[in-house]
Design a protein around this motif. Structure first.
Motif, short mmCIF file in Angstrom:
data_model
loop_
_atom_site.label_atom_id
_atom_site.label_comp_id
_atom_site.label_asym_id
_atom_site.label_seq_id
_atom_site.Cartn_x
_atom_site.Cartn_y
_atom_site.Cartn_z
N ARG A 79 29.39 35.42 -32.12
CA ARG A 79 29.05 33.97 -31.70
C ARG A 79 29.24 33.94 -30.28
O ARG A 79 30.06 34.58 -29.62
CB ARG A 79 29.90 32.72 -32.27
N GLU A 80 28.43 33.03 -29.65
CA GLU A 80 28.33 33.13 -27.97
C GLU A 80 29.67 32.96 -27.46
O GLU A 80 30.20 33.52 -26.30
CB GLU A 80 27.35 32.02 -27.49
N ALA A 128 31.68 35.98 -27.56
CA ALA A 128 30.81 36.98 -26.88
C ALA A 128 31.11 37.07 -25.27
O ALA A 128 31.50 38.19 -24.79
CB ALA A 128 29.22 37.07 -27.05
N LYS A 129 31.12 35.69 -24.87
CA LYS A 129 31.42 35.51 -23.47
C LYS A 129 33.02 36.04 -23.18
O LYS A 129 33.15 36.67 -22.17
CB LYS A 129 31.24 34.11 -23.18
N ARG A 147 26.41 26.72 -22.53
CA ARG A 147 25.19 26.38 -23.23
C ARG A 147 25.64 24.84 -24.18
O ARG A 147 26.59 25.03 -24.43
CB ARG A 147 24.78 27.33 -24.07
N TRP A 178 25.62 23.00 -27.36
CA TRP A 178 25.40 23.43 -28.71
C TRP A 178 25.68 21.80 -29.38
O TRP A 178 26.55 21.03 -29.18
CB TRP A 178 26.61 24.25 -29.25
N HIS A 197 30.03 24.42 -33.16
CA HIS A 197 28.68 25.33 -32.60
C HIS A 197 27.91 25.41 -33.66
O HIS A 197 27.84 26.37 -34.40
CB HIS A 197 29.46 26.61 -31.96
N PRO A 200 22.53 25.97 -31.39
CA PRO A 200 22.13 25.90 -29.84
C PRO A 200 21.19 24.73 -29.55
O PRO A 200 19.93 24.80 -30.31
CB PRO A 200 21.75 27.25 -29.35
N LEU A 224 22.24 41.68 -26.33
CA LEU A 224 22.68 40.37 -26.90
C LEU A 224 21.94 40.11 -28.08
O LEU A 224 20.93 40.56 -28.15
CB LEU A 224 22.34 38.88 -26.01
N TYR A 263 21.12 32.10 -30.62
CA TYR A 263 21.09 31.55 -29.26
C TYR A 263 20.23 32.22 -28.08
O TYR A 263 19.95 31.59 -27.09
CB TYR A 263 22.64 31.33 -28.74
N VAL A 264 19.73 33.38 -28.39
CA VAL A 264 18.83 33.72 -27.42
C VAL A 264 17.51 33.92 -27.96
O VAL A 264 16.59 34.34 -27.32
CB VAL A 264 19.22 35.29 -26.97
#
Length: 447
Positions: A267-268, A271-272, A287, A289, A389, A392, A411, A415-416
């Motif tokens: 999940r973003e 990941a961040k 971002r 959500w 979340h 997105p 990635l 979300y991308v």
């Protein structure tokens, strides 16, 4: 004469793993599937106790509770390519919807698939004849459109685009806001009109469906195709580091994995957090959500006796519920014999405390009591799933071009790409392409 000792620099051996995929949601599993087919050596690490990411199903007292209301659109191109629909035993919702307005339910029917019900709808004054004609015209044009035409459209909000088509405020409030608000998880319809049009065609040409045994069967099917030992669950990654020209992924007690490439399919937010040490600059704005909450009730009698999605066509002032479904009417396996599973869904809210969840549940029950009467008081709360979340925001919709990278890490996730099962699966395929790309070319294209 003594000879000089030659000191050679130590060279780390080339890792046996071609890629480590962090996260076993749909995107990570789809990536692993493609890399496995290509003969690469891959490891998939998942922090949770089972694969699936946001698509999981819990069994409570014989009821199957998806973690949030989710459906598969059967016309998703990537889903049709990747999944075995027959093995999933898909069960379809009926096309259209039941819309609550003016103290009763109105059947919005698709004339191409439910002619008799559509004939009744033609004489229902819930929306004007003009709106019904515009809807039929939109459906015809959508079905006959080519995909490139959606990308060529002006990139504006869904609401603005529908207004330009001439749809009335009544049609917006009574159908588009609750129906696509439930799809986008935002009722203001600020989502990209391009994405709306693409999805509208998916609904017009296929069905919304769930696997017979719950949505978790989708990731379970993908995971079952991976070689034994490739997927490790309960393996939360603690760090990702660059080690020369290779990578080093530390999953705590699950082990340390040297690898040629890392695919970040978590999940973003997670990941961040893992990649923060790799960044030379700030990652940019957070971002946005969209949120949702699903509350499940068990009941001895069904408030709706068909596999229909029930929409709140009376606006937010009528109560928090955006849409509802009796899941065992779609697939009987969702409830034990003699039971009914009512799935009530709230858009835009994900309470973070038990007290707030309790208050929301009472508001939901009060609204449904106005819809279905005193039987609602006998419904048993089975579970509630607040999801902060959930999806997105989708402010634009572009043609797919390639995988996105961040400091050399590929990635992978909806979300991308696009906020959907289609987007997650396609993202996995694109990430797999990037892993196999010639050295030095990864990251040259953006999604």
């Amino acid at each position: 004469m003594a000879t000089a000792k030659i000191i050679r620099p130590s060279v780390s051996p080339e890792p046996e793993l071609d890629a480590v995929i962090i996260g076993a949601g749909l995107a990570g599993l789809a990536c692993a599937r493609e890399l496995t087919k290509a003969g690469l050596q891959v490891k998939v690490l998942e922090a949770a106790d089972a694969p699936g990411g946001r698509i999981r199903t819990d069994v409570v007292d014989g009821f199957r509770l998806d973690r949030g209301f989710q459906v598969l659109l059967t016309e998703y191109p990537e889903a049709k390519r990747v999944l075995n629909y027959d093995a999933l035993a898909l069960r379809n919702f009926v096309p259209g919807a039941l819309v609550r307005h003016g103290g009763k339910f109105h059947r919005f029917a698709d004339p191409s698939r439910e002619f008799r019900k559509a004939l009744d709808f033609a004489f229902d004054p819930v929306v004007s004849l003009g709106d019904k004609w515009r809807m039929a015209k939109l459906r015809t044009e959508s079905v006959n459109s080519k995909e490139w035409q959606f990308y060529a459209m002006q990139d504006e909000t869904t609401r603005d685009w529908l207004r330009k088509l001439g749809f009335s405020p009544q049609m917006m409030e009574r159908f588009f806001e609750p129906f696509f608000g439930g799809v986008f998880l935002e009722r203001k319809l600020t989502t990209s009109a391009r994405w709306f049009c693409w999805l509208f065609r998916m609904f017009a040409t296929g069905f919304a469906a769930v696997p017979e045994l719950g949505m978790e069967q989708i990731p379970a099917q993908l995971a079952a195709r991976l070689p034994k030992g490739m997927l490790t669950c309960g393996a939360g990654v603690t760090s990702v580091e660059k080690a020369g020209k290779w990578w080093r992924v530390d999953a705590g007690s699950a082990g340390v994995f040297p690898t040629k490439q890392v695919v970040m399919a978590a999940r973003e937010p997670e990941a961040k957090a893992l990649m923060v040490k790799l960044r030379e600059a700030d990652a940019g704005p957070e971002r946005v959500w969209n949120k949702t909450t699903t509350i499940y009730y068990g009941a001895s009698e069904a408030p709706v006796n068909e596999a229909a999605i029930v929409l709140n066509g009376e606006g937010a002032t009528a109560g928090p519920v955006n849409h509802l479904a009796v899941m065992n009417m779609v697939s009987p396996a969702y409830a034990p014999p003699g039971g009914n599973l009512i799935c009530a869904n709230v858009v835009g809210s994900a309470p973070s405390s038990d007290e707030a969840m309790g208050a929301l549940q009472e508001d939901v029950r009060a609204q449904l009591r106005r819809w279905f009467g005193q039987q609602v008081d006998r419904w048993e709360v089975l579970a509630g799933y607040p999801i902060a979340h959930a999806l997105p925001t989708q402010s634009t919709f572009q043609a797919p071009r390639g995988a996105q990278t961040d400091n050399g890490i590929i990635l992978c996730g909806d979300y991308v790409t696009t906020a959907s099962i289609q987007g997650a699966l396609l993202s996995g395929a694109k990430a797999a392409e990037a892993v196999q790309a010639p050295a030095g070319t990864v990251g040259l294209t953006k999604w």
